[in-house]
Design a protein around this motif. Structure first.
Motif, PDB file in Angstrom:
ATOM      1  N   THR A   5       0.869  -1.178   0.000  1.00  0.00           N
ATOM      2  CA  THR A   5       0.000   0.000   0.000  1.00  0.00           C
ATOM      3  C   THR A   5       0.904   1.226   0.000  1.00  0.00           C
ATOM      4  O   THR A   5       1.762   1.365   0.871  1.00  0.00           O
ATOM      5  CB  THR A   5      -0.927   0.028   1.222  1.00  0.00           C
ATOM      6  N   GLU A  12      -4.540   6.366  -0.839  1.00  0.00           N
ATOM      7  CA  GLU A  12      -3.886   5.088  -0.580  1.00  0.00           C
ATOM      8  C   GLU A  12      -4.166   4.137  -1.737  1.00  0.00           C
ATOM      9  O   GLU A  12      -5.311   3.945  -2.132  1.00  0.00           O
ATOM     10  CB  GLU A  12      -4.408   4.493   0.733  1.00  0.00           C
ATOM     11  N   THR A  35      -7.616  -0.628  -3.215  1.00  0.00           N
ATOM     12  CA  THR A  35      -7.158  -0.706  -1.828  1.00  0.00           C
ATOM     13  C   THR A  35      -6.935  -2.150  -1.388  1.00  0.00           C
ATOM     14  O   THR A  35      -7.555  -3.086  -1.903  1.00  0.00           O
ATOM     15  CB  THR A  35      -8.175  -0.061  -0.870  1.00  0.00           C
ATOM     16  N   ARG A  37      -7.860  -3.373   1.521  1.00  0.00           N
ATOM     17  CA  ARG A  37      -9.066  -3.878   2.185  1.00  0.00           C
ATOM     18  C   ARG A  37     -10.002  -4.530   1.165  1.00  0.00           C
ATOM     19  O   ARG A  37     -10.481  -5.648   1.374  1.00  0.00           O
ATOM     20  CB  ARG A  37      -9.776  -2.738   2.916  1.00  0.00           C
ATOM     21  N   PRO A  72      -3.208  -1.059   5.893  1.00  0.00           N
ATOM     22  CA  PRO A  72      -3.150   0.192   6.660  1.00  0.00           C
ATOM     23  C   PRO A  72      -4.299   0.383   7.641  1.00  0.00           C
ATOM     24  O   PRO A  72      -4.171   1.166   8.576  1.00  0.00           O
ATOM     25  CB  PRO A  72      -3.186   1.266   5.567  1.00  0.00           C
ATOM     26  N   HIS A  73      -5.397  -0.324   7.431  1.00  0.00           N
ATOM     27  CA  HIS A  73      -6.559  -0.183   8.314  1.00  0.00           C
ATOM     28  C   HIS A  73      -7.088  -1.575   8.675  1.00  0.00           C
ATOM     29  O   HIS A  73      -8.136  -1.998   8.173  1.00  0.00           O
ATOM     30  CB  HIS A  73      -7.651   0.650   7.649  1.00  0.00           C
ATOM     31  N   HIS A 113      -5.922  -1.310  16.599  1.00  0.00           N
ATOM     32  CA  HIS A 113      -5.780  -1.398  15.149  1.00  0.00           C
ATOM     33  C   HIS A 113      -5.795  -0.041  14.469  1.00  0.00           C
ATOM     34  O   HIS A 113      -5.444   0.065  13.297  1.00  0.00           O
ATOM     35  CB  HIS A 113      -6.884  -2.288  14.564  1.00  0.00           C
ATOM     36  N   THR A 114      -6.163   1.013  15.212  1.00  0.00           N
ATOM     37  CA  THR A 114      -6.197   2.352  14.607  1.00  0.00           C
ATOM     38  C   THR A 114      -4.844   3.056  14.648  1.00  0.00           C
ATOM     39  O   THR A 114      -4.691   4.124  14.052  1.00  0.00           O
ATOM     40  CB  THR A 114      -7.244   3.246  15.304  1.00  0.00           C
ATOM     41  N   THR A 115      -3.869   2.501  15.356  1.00  0.00           N
ATOM     42  CA  THR A 115      -2.548   3.135  15.405  1.00  0.00           C
ATOM     43  C   THR A 115      -1.492   2.320  14.661  1.00  0.00           C
ATOM     44  O   THR A 115      -0.291   2.462  14.906  1.00  0.00           O
ATOM     45  CB  THR A 115      -2.098   3.367  16.865  1.00  0.00           C
ATOM     46  N   GLN A 117       0.897   1.571  11.669  1.00  0.00           N
ATOM     47  CA  GLN A 117       1.603   2.387  10.683  1.00  0.00           C
ATOM     48  C   GLN A 117       2.648   1.554   9.976  1.00  0.00           C
ATOM     49  O   GLN A 117       2.943   0.420  10.379  1.00  0.00           O
ATOM     50  CB  GLN A 117       2.256   3.605  11.343  1.00  0.00           C
TER      51      GLN A 117
END
Length: 333
Positions: A5, A12, A35, A37, A72-73, A113-115, A117
């Motif tokens: 990604t 993205e 993406t 996802r 990334p997410h 999972h939101t942090t 990188q």
């Protein structure tokens, strides 16, 4: 196959890495999504399309691209505790016997999972530097939805492997875990994934039998961690006691796993400063501990999975939850 990604402008984008060049998914096949996802959610139909695609046209030099985490997410983030040597050594360094439950079932905790990188700068608050640590791991991403998945079938739910650095603020972690909860604040500021997702077909040459009495695929991958160019940690992914297949079986018991869920292996033996410092201190009481400092460059490298590089940055703030804790302790006396 290596999937990436990257950031194109503010967007993205999913790409395939071939040699030193990135090829955007849109240039490989018109039916491929933009993406990671969406690609994972349509894995069974989309993986054959990208696997059969032949890179053409002008690729983007990977060194010129801004790479994000390959996933990334993540839908969720779990991290296992699967290397016996790491668990055994860390407990011995604290004066504890090896816990028999380790050999009874695999365990994991939920991360933030939101942090997540990718490579690049890691921004840390002042309290994070109270024994700031890296953790040398690998991770998988789930590519098919499933519930109650037996270990004998679980490997087909693995979309690929990537390097994982489970960043840890040890003072925060140890303080909160005295209350038998966590890890939480000691971990939730950053987890690093990358530099790319390597599909399991590309890792077939590294496959090796898993530990006796266990089920699932295992890979003979050398793992190293270096700080400022000095190698501190060395291990091998084949030393993983509990397999990813067994972690998937445990995680999916009575719960549904979804494409985009990420599961880490846990730290390889000798794969973090907590373990290295503890062993050195036990052998030499005068040992001067080493922890990550602002400006440090951390590089994790795994055979077949690439090299994941980050620089530690101090956030310009002096606010501290450790100081707040001390104030509360003082006023309660």
């Amino acid at each position: 196959m290596k999937l990436v990604t990257y950031l194109s402008g503010s967007e993205e984008r999913l790409a395939m890495l071939s040699g030193d060049l990135l090829y955007d998914a849109a240039d490989l096949h018109s039916s491929l999504p933009s993406t990671m996802r969406a690609f994972l959610e349509g894995w069974d139909d989309l993986y054959p399309l990208i696997a059969q695609s032949k890179p053409g046209g002008t690729g983007i030099p990977v060194d010129d691209a801004l790479l994000l985490a390959p996933v990334p997410h993540p839908v969720s983030l779990r991290d296992g505790y699967a290397f016996r040597r790491h668990v055994e050594t860390a407990r011995r360094n604290r004066g504890l016997d090896m816990i028999p439950a380790f050999d009874a079932f695999p365990v994991f905790y939920f991360g933030n999972h939101t942090t997540v990188q990718g490579q690049g700068d890691i921004h840390c608050m002042p309290d994070h530097f109270e024994k700031l640590d890296y953790e040398l791991e690998c991770a998988i991403v789930i590519c098919r939805q499933g519930t109650n998945i037996p270990a004998t079938e679980a490997d087909r739910y693995i979309g690929g492997l990537m390097i994982m650095n489970d960043m840890s603020a040890r003072t925060l972690q140890m303080e909160e875990m005295q209350l038998s909860l966590g890890p939480a604040k000691g971990k939730d500021f950053c987890t690093v994934l990358g530099p790319w997702l390597v599909t399991t077909d590309e890792l077939e040459q590294y496959e090796t039998p898993c530990k006796p009495g266990h089920t699932g695929r295992s890979w003979n991958l050398e793992m190293t961690a270096a700080v400022n160019g000095i190698t501190l940690s060395k291990g091998n992914f084949a030393d993983m006691s509990w397999t990813f297949a067994e972690l998937i079986e445990r995680a999916s018991y009575g719960a549904t796993l979804y494409p985009g869920d990420v599961i880490g292996s846990g730290t390889v033996g000798r794969g973090c400063l907590l373990e290295l410092n503890g062993t050195a201190r036990r052998e030499s009481p005068g040992h001067k501990e080493q922890w990550l400092q602002p400006g440090d460059k951390v590089a994790l490298e795994v055979t077949g999975l690439g090299k994941l590089c980050n620089t530690i940055i101090r956030q310009p703030t002096h606010w501290s939850i450790l100081n707040q804790k001390k104030k509360h302790a003082d006023t309660s006396r």
